[in-house]
Write a protein that holds these residues in place. Structure first.
Motif, mmCIF file in Angstrom:
data_model
loop_
_atom_site.group_PDB
_atom_site.id
_atom_site.type_symbol
_atom_site.label_atom_id
_atom_site.label_comp_id
_atom_site.label_asym_id
_atom_site.label_seq_id
_atom_site.Cartn_x
_atom_site.Cartn_y
_atom_site.Cartn_z
ATOM 1 N N ARG A 1 0.857 -1.191 0.000
ATOM 2 C CA ARG A 1 0.000 0.000 0.000
ATOM 3 C C ARG A 1 0.893 1.240 0.000
ATOM 4 O O ARG A 1 1.845 1.314 0.780
ATOM 5 N N TYR A 2 0.594 2.160 -0.887
ATOM 6 C CA TYR A 2 1.356 3.407 -0.921
ATOM 7 C C TYR A 2 0.785 4.351 0.127
ATOM 8 O O TYR A 2 -0.427 4.459 0.262
ATOM 9 N N THR A 3 1.664 5.042 0.835
ATOM 10 C CA THR A 3 1.155 6.100 1.724
ATOM 11 C C THR A 3 1.121 7.426 0.958
ATOM 12 O O THR A 3 0.230 8.239 1.158
ATOM 13 N N ASP A 4 2.106 7.619 0.076
ATOM 14 C CA ASP A 4 2.145 8.811 -0.776
ATOM 15 C C ASP A 4 2.561 8.386 -2.169
ATOM 16 O O ASP A 4 3.453 7.547 -2.315
ATOM 17 N N ILE A 5 1.953 8.972 -3.167
ATOM 18 C CA ILE A 5 2.305 8.640 -4.551
ATOM 19 C C ILE A 5 1.966 9.853 -5.428
ATOM 20 O O ILE A 5 1.079 10.647 -5.070
ATOM 21 N N SER A 6 2.680 9.996 -6.529
ATOM 22 C CA SER A 6 2.413 11.154 -7.402
ATOM 23 C C SER A 6 1.317 10.812 -8.427
ATOM 24 O O SER A 6 1.080 9.634 -8.743
ATOM 25 N N PHE A 7 0.689 11.852 -8.954
ATOM 26 C CA PHE A 7 -0.321 11.657 -10.007
ATOM 27 C C PHE A 7 0.291 10.901 -11.182
ATOM 28 O O PHE A 7 -0.312 10.001 -11.746
ATOM 29 N N ARG A 8 1.527 11.301 -11.535
ATOM 30 C CA ARG A 8 2.172 10.675 -12.690
ATOM 31 C C ARG A 8 2.345 9.177 -12.492
ATOM 32 O O ARG A 8 2.105 8.383 -13.394
ATOM 33 N N ASP A 9 2.769 8.777 -11.290
ATOM 34 C CA ASP A 9 2.969 7.344 -11.039
ATOM 35 C C ASP A 9 1.641 6.583 -11.058
ATOM 36 O O ASP A 9 1.567 5.457 -11.540
ATOM 37 N N VAL A 10 0.595 7.219 -10.534
ATOM 38 C CA VAL A 10 -0.722 6.567 -10.564
ATOM 39 C C VAL A 10 -1.140 6.317 -12.012
ATOM 40 O O VAL A 10 -1.577 5.215 -12.371
ATOM 41 N N LEU A 11 -0.955 7.341 -12.858
ATOM 42 C CA LEU A 11 -1.367 7.205 -14.258
ATOM 43 C C LEU A 11 -0.458 6.216 -14.988
ATOM 44 O O LEU A 11 -0.925 5.344 -15.722
ATOM 45 N N ALA A 12 0.851 6.298 -14.740
ATOM 46 C CA ALA A 12 1.799 5.420 -15.439
ATOM 47 C C ALA A 12 1.552 3.954 -15.078
ATOM 48 O O ALA A 12 1.654 3.068 -15.925
ATOM 49 N N GLN A 13 1.210 3.717 -13.811
ATOM 50 C CA GLN A 13 1.012 2.324 -13.374
ATOM 51 C C GLN A 13 -0.443 1.886 -13.500
ATOM 52 O O GLN A 13 -0.795 0.781 -13.089
ATOM 53 N N ASN A 14 -1.277 2.803 -13.997
ATOM 54 C CA ASN A 14 -2.685 2.485 -14.193
ATOM 55 C C ASN A 14 -3.352 2.005 -12.901
ATOM 56 O O ASN A 14 -4.124 1.052 -12.894
ATOM 57 N N LEU A 15 -3.028 2.690 -11.806
ATOM 58 C CA LEU A 15 -3.597 2.294 -10.510
ATOM 59 C C LEU A 15 -5.008 2.868 -10.383
ATOM 60 O O LEU A 15 -5.310 3.932 -10.915
#
Ligand code: UDP
Length: 249
Positions: free
Chosen positions: A186-200
């Motif tokens: 579980r991520y506690t903090d993540i960037s918008f870019r990483d969410v989009l890149a990893q399709n989370l």
């Protein structure tokens, strides 16, 4: 009038709750008991002076795309309008749940229906918030082919919210589906870019882009755990915070 606020990191909050929150696990429709504990949490938050707007989903009743896919006689846009009306039904239920808990509310709808809800008018919504009323925003954006996630992001921009809280039944955003892979993190903090890149799975892509462009953090958390809504608003690190830099606040 609301009580003078504690020093909270978020003063004006947009809470998105999806339709599945309105019913029991695995069921559809509305179970008022499911809303009662959420209403109590919201009462405690508003008591501390937080300004709260809530966008409700409608998936417990009808999702436009799913309905159009299985019903050949329906025009897709009609199905989406039906989905928007479902969010108004939920908004009415949420309004009564909140008022039973002693929380003053106003229901505003993006589709005009004067008999049951005020029309969404930005300045009026802001005035209600300033007066300590919870503003329930129903009928999404009023336009078909998008979801209430997008409505939540757009309303957060319009109302100058400090954050979008995405209430879910899971603890946050995971690297993979934790039901399928017990080693998912579980991520506690993540960037918008990483969410989009990893399709989370956080919110739909349009909603993410609106928040990213306008620097509005999204916190994904389990709002069913008593006290969690207040904890997030107080800045406690629960759930997953999605932000521009993806670093802890
Ligand atoms: N909807 C729409 N425009 C909007 C918001 C919602 O057409 O601006 C429709 C869409 O068909 C959607 C349905 O309303 O599937 C219910 O909303 P949503 O699926 O977002 O509900 P949730 O998944 O949050 O319960």
């Amino acid at each position: 009038m609301s009580t003078p606020s504690l020093r909270l990191p978020y003063k004006r909050v947009l809470l998105k709750i999806s339709g599945e929150s309105f019913c029991r696990e695995g069921e559809s429709g509305i179970a008022m008991a499911e809303l009662a504990s959420v209403a109590e949490q919201i009462r405690d938050v508003v008591k501390n002076g937080v300004q709260l707007a809530i966008v409700c989903g409608g998936g417990n009743i009808l999702r436009g795309k799913q309905f159009a896919d299985i019903s050949q006689q329906i025009v897709p846009s009609t199905a989406h309008y039906m989905g928007m009306l479902a969010t108004v039904i939920n908004g009415l239920a949420l309004q009564d749940a909140l008022e039973s808990a002693g929380v003053p509310t106003r229901l505003q709808s993006a589709i005009r229906m004067e008999g049951v809800a005020e029309p969404f008018i930005r300045r009026r919504a802001l005035r209600h918030l300033e007066k300590g009323r919870v503003v329930i925003l129903a009928a999404g954006t009023g336009s078909p082919f998008v979801t209430t996630d997008t409505a939540a992001a757009l309303r957060a921009r319009e109302l100058d919210a400090d954050v979008v809280l995405k209430g879910t039944k899971v603890d946050g955003v995971y690297s993979e589906d934790p039901m399928k892979n017990p080693h998912a993190i579980r991520y506690t903090d993540i960037s918008f870019r990483d969410v989009l890149a990893q399709n989370l799975q956080v919110m739909d892509a349009q909603a993410m882009h609106h928040c990213m462009e306008h620097n509005i953090d999204i916190v994904v958390f389990n709002y069913k755990k008593i006290g969690n809504i207040a904890r997030v608003i107080a800045g406690e690190r629960i759930g997953t915070r999605v932000s521009t830099d993806g670093r802890p606040a």
